[in-house]
Design a protein around this motif. Structure first.
Motif, PDB file in Angstrom:
ATOM      1  N   ASN A 127      -5.309 -95.750  -7.111  1.00  0.00           N
ATOM      2  CA  ASN A 127      -4.296 -94.770  -7.819  1.00  0.00           C
ATOM      3  C   ASN A 127      -4.809 -94.394  -8.986  1.00  0.00           C
ATOM      4  O   ASN A 127      -5.113 -94.817  -9.844  1.00  0.00           O
ATOM      5  CB  ASN A 127      -3.007 -95.431  -7.762  1.00  0.00           C
ATOM      6  CG  ASN A 127      -2.417 -95.345  -5.976  1.00  0.00           C
ATOM      7  OD1 ASN A 127      -1.365 -94.817  -6.027  1.00  0.00           O
ATOM      8  ND2 ASN A 127      -2.856 -96.185  -5.350  1.00  0.00           N
ATOM      9  N   ILE A 128      -4.031 -93.174  -9.357  1.00  0.00           N
ATOM     10  CA  ILE A 128      -4.173 -92.485 -10.754  1.00  0.00           C
ATOM     11  C   ILE A 128      -3.076 -92.049 -11.279  1.00  0.00           C
ATOM     12  O   ILE A 128      -1.959 -92.038 -10.776  1.00  0.00           O
ATOM     13  CB  ILE A 128      -5.286 -91.157 -10.559  1.00  0.00           C
ATOM     14  CG1 ILE A 128      -4.437 -90.432  -9.594  1.00  0.00           C
ATOM     15  CG2 ILE A 128      -6.699 -91.806 -10.125  1.00  0.00           C
ATOM     16  CD1 ILE A 128      -5.365 -88.756  -9.653  1.00  0.00           C
ATOM     17  N   ILE A 129      -3.154 -91.942 -12.811  1.00  0.00           N
ATOM     18  CA  ILE A 129      -2.073 -91.180 -13.656  1.00  0.00           C
ATOM     19  C   ILE A 129      -2.710 -89.664 -13.518  1.00  0.00           C
ATOM     20  O   ILE A 129      -3.854 -89.587 -13.977  1.00  0.00           O
ATOM     21  CB  ILE A 129      -2.038 -91.746 -15.056  1.00  0.00           C
ATOM     22  CG1 ILE A 129      -1.688 -93.089 -14.844  1.00  0.00           C
ATOM     23  CG2 ILE A 129      -1.132 -90.756 -15.632  1.00  0.00           C
ATOM     24  CD1 ILE A 129      -1.305 -93.766 -15.990  1.00  0.00           C
ATOM     25  N   ALA A 130      -1.947 -88.711 -13.176  1.00  0.00           N
ATOM     26  CA  ALA A 130      -2.402 -87.358 -13.170  1.00  0.00           C
ATOM     27  C   ALA A 130      -1.566 -86.412 -14.306  1.00  0.00           C
ATOM     28  O   ALA A 130      -0.382 -86.721 -14.417  1.00  0.00           O
ATOM     29  CB  ALA A 130      -2.440 -86.695 -11.806  1.00  0.00           C
ATOM     30  N   VAL A 131      -2.272 -85.561 -14.727  1.00  0.00           N
ATOM     31  CA  VAL A 131      -1.326 -84.555 -15.641  1.00  0.00           C
ATOM     32  C   VAL A 131      -1.886 -83.306 -15.526  1.00  0.00           C
ATOM     33  O   VAL A 131      -3.163 -82.959 -14.633  1.00  0.00           O
ATOM     34  CB  VAL A 131      -1.875 -85.007 -17.160  1.00  0.00           C
ATOM     35  CG1 VAL A 131      -1.415 -86.465 -17.530  1.00  0.00           C
ATOM     36  CG2 VAL A 131      -3.299 -84.833 -17.568  1.00  0.00           C
ATOM     37  N   ARG A 132      -1.455 -82.155 -16.100  1.00  0.00           N
ATOM     38  CA  ARG A 132      -1.964 -80.933 -16.210  1.00  0.00           C
ATOM     39  C   ARG A 132      -3.232 -80.715 -16.909  1.00  0.00           C
ATOM     40  O   ARG A 132      -3.452 -81.260 -18.000  1.00  0.00           O
ATOM     41  CB  ARG A 132      -0.917 -79.760 -16.558  1.00  0.00           C
ATOM     42  CG  ARG A 132       0.503 -79.646 -15.760  1.00  0.00           C
ATOM     43  CD  ARG A 132       1.133 -78.705 -16.185  1.00  0.00           C
ATOM     44  NE  ARG A 132       1.787 -79.020 -17.503  1.00  0.00           N
ATOM     45  CZ  ARG A 132       2.860 -79.832 -17.712  1.00  0.00           C
ATOM     46  NH1 ARG A 132       3.273 -80.232 -16.670  1.00  0.00           N
ATOM     47  NH2 ARG A 132       3.310 -80.019 -18.626  1.00  0.00           N
ATOM     48  N   THR A 133      -4.453 -80.117 -16.433  1.00  0.00           N
ATOM     49  CA  THR A 133      -5.532 -80.314 -17.065  1.00  0.00           C
ATOM     50  C   THR A 133      -5.501 -79.648 -18.509  1.00  0.00           C
ATOM     51  O   THR A 133      -6.066 -80.131 -19.252  1.00  0.00           O
ATOM     52  CB  THR A 133      -6.430 -79.032 -16.152  1.00  0.00           C
ATOM     53  OG1 THR A 133      -6.754 -79.569 -14.948  1.00  0.00           O
ATOM     54  CG2 THR A 133      -7.962 -79.005 -17.014  1.00  0.00           C
ATOM     55  N   GLU A 134      -4.598 -78.918 -18.777  1.00  0.00           N
ATOM     56  CA  GLU A 134      -4.267 -78.222 -20.210  1.00  0.00           C
ATOM     57  C   GLU A 134      -3.719 -79.528 -21.208  1.00  0.00           C
ATOM     58  O   GLU A 134      -4.046 -79.151 -22.209  1.00  0.00           O
ATOM     59  CB  GLU A 134      -3.493 -76.992 -20.285  1.00  0.00           C
ATOM     60  CG  GLU A 134      -2.010 -77.380 -19.807  1.00  0.00           C
ATOM     61  CD  GLU A 134      -1.222 -76.348 -19.817  1.00  0.00           C
ATOM     62  OE1 GLU A 134       0.198 -76.448 -20.216  1.00  0.00           O
ATOM     63  OE2 GLU A 134      -1.518 -75.263 -18.971  1.00  0.00           O
TER      64      GLU A 134
END
Length: 275
Positions: free
Chosen positions: A220-227
């Protein structure tokens, strides 16, 4: 003199307000399900660092990514890298992982049978109906010796990808959230970890077969907007999550049903050169 005093007081108040807003940045984290024990623990740590964490719970695996892309969240933490990559490609979303978190083992559950070998000829097996989770379920069934997949299996599930099915099992795709509810109607059901926990199961104790901690595509991961991938507060949050006290908390609290897996993103196939 009164004007000078009033101005000074106003200045102090403004500086205090600015200082408070800076020291208490709110980060909205999207999760799936209601088991927020890890994030509650991380949130207490983050508060000491001037970060307020607001946990936003969703009941499915679709909305947390859409809400993140639409800037309703600052980050989310609910999905495997495999699911994430398939989802952002399908929906053309500009999202990026910033940290690994845990492996939450998927399990095969049954109300009728205690061992995989006991599942009868023609038995019904419920699996999540979304392609990547179905593919993961198929790999679990293969590991359990119930089906065979092609050597070049790409991880995306569809019924026509099963090469061998010696027991002529009837594979029944259902919405992931329904996989525990159909247990009375099937020989066995494959249930995602978070959904299993919400249904009152311990994946390592109650399942008749489950994944081990080497299932790299399912970290599993923590995801964010690329910006936002280099945002200081989000990078700090990822750092706080991967500290030893969080690892110890997960191991003690979950007793193996959720496994802390703080590996570098490069180990799960994420290109980190631009980060």
């Amino acid at each position: 003199m009164k004007k000078l005093l009033s101005f000074a007081i106003l200045t102090v108040l403004l500086l205090t307000a600015v200082g408070c807003s800076k020291d208490n940045e709110t980060i909205k984290i999207g999760v799936s399900g209601t088991d927020n024990r890890i994030w509650d623990f991380v949130a207490k740590k983050a508060e000491k660092e001037g970060l307020d964490i607001e946990i936003v719970s969703f009941s499915d695996y679709v909305q947390p990514n859409l809400a993140l892309a639409q800037k309703e969240l600052d980050a989310n933490a609910f999905q495997t890298i495999s699911y994430f990559e398939a989802f952002i490609n399908e929906h053309n979303l500009d999202l990026t992982p910033i940290a690994t978190t845990v492996i939450a083992p998927m399990g095969l559950y049954s109300e009728k049978y205690e061992n995989v070998e006991d599942i009868p000829e023609g038995g019904k097996i419920a699996v999540p109906n979304e392609a990547t989770n179905m593919g993961r379920a198929f790999l679990l069934l293969q590991d359990a010796g119930l089906i065979t997949l092609p050597e070049d299996f790409d991880g995306n599930g569809s019924l026509d990808k099963i090469v061998e099915n010696p027991k002529n099992l009837e594979i029944v795709p259902v919405v992931a959230g329904q996989t525990p509810r159909v247990l009375p109607d099937v020989a066995a059901s494959i249930i995602n970890n978070g959904i299993a926990v919400d249904a009152g199961f311990n994946p390592t104790e109650d399942s008749i077969f489950h994944e081990d901690d080497t299932a790299t595509p399912y970290i599993n991961i923590i995801a964010v907007r690329t910006e936002d991938k280099n945002r200081e507060d989000l990078q700090k949050l990822a750092q706080l999550y991967q500290e030893d006290d969080v690892k110890e908390f997960i191991e003690k609290e979950y007793k193996g049903s959720t496994i802390p897996t703080f590996v570098p993103l490069s180990e799960i196939g994420v290109d980190t050169e631009a980060e």
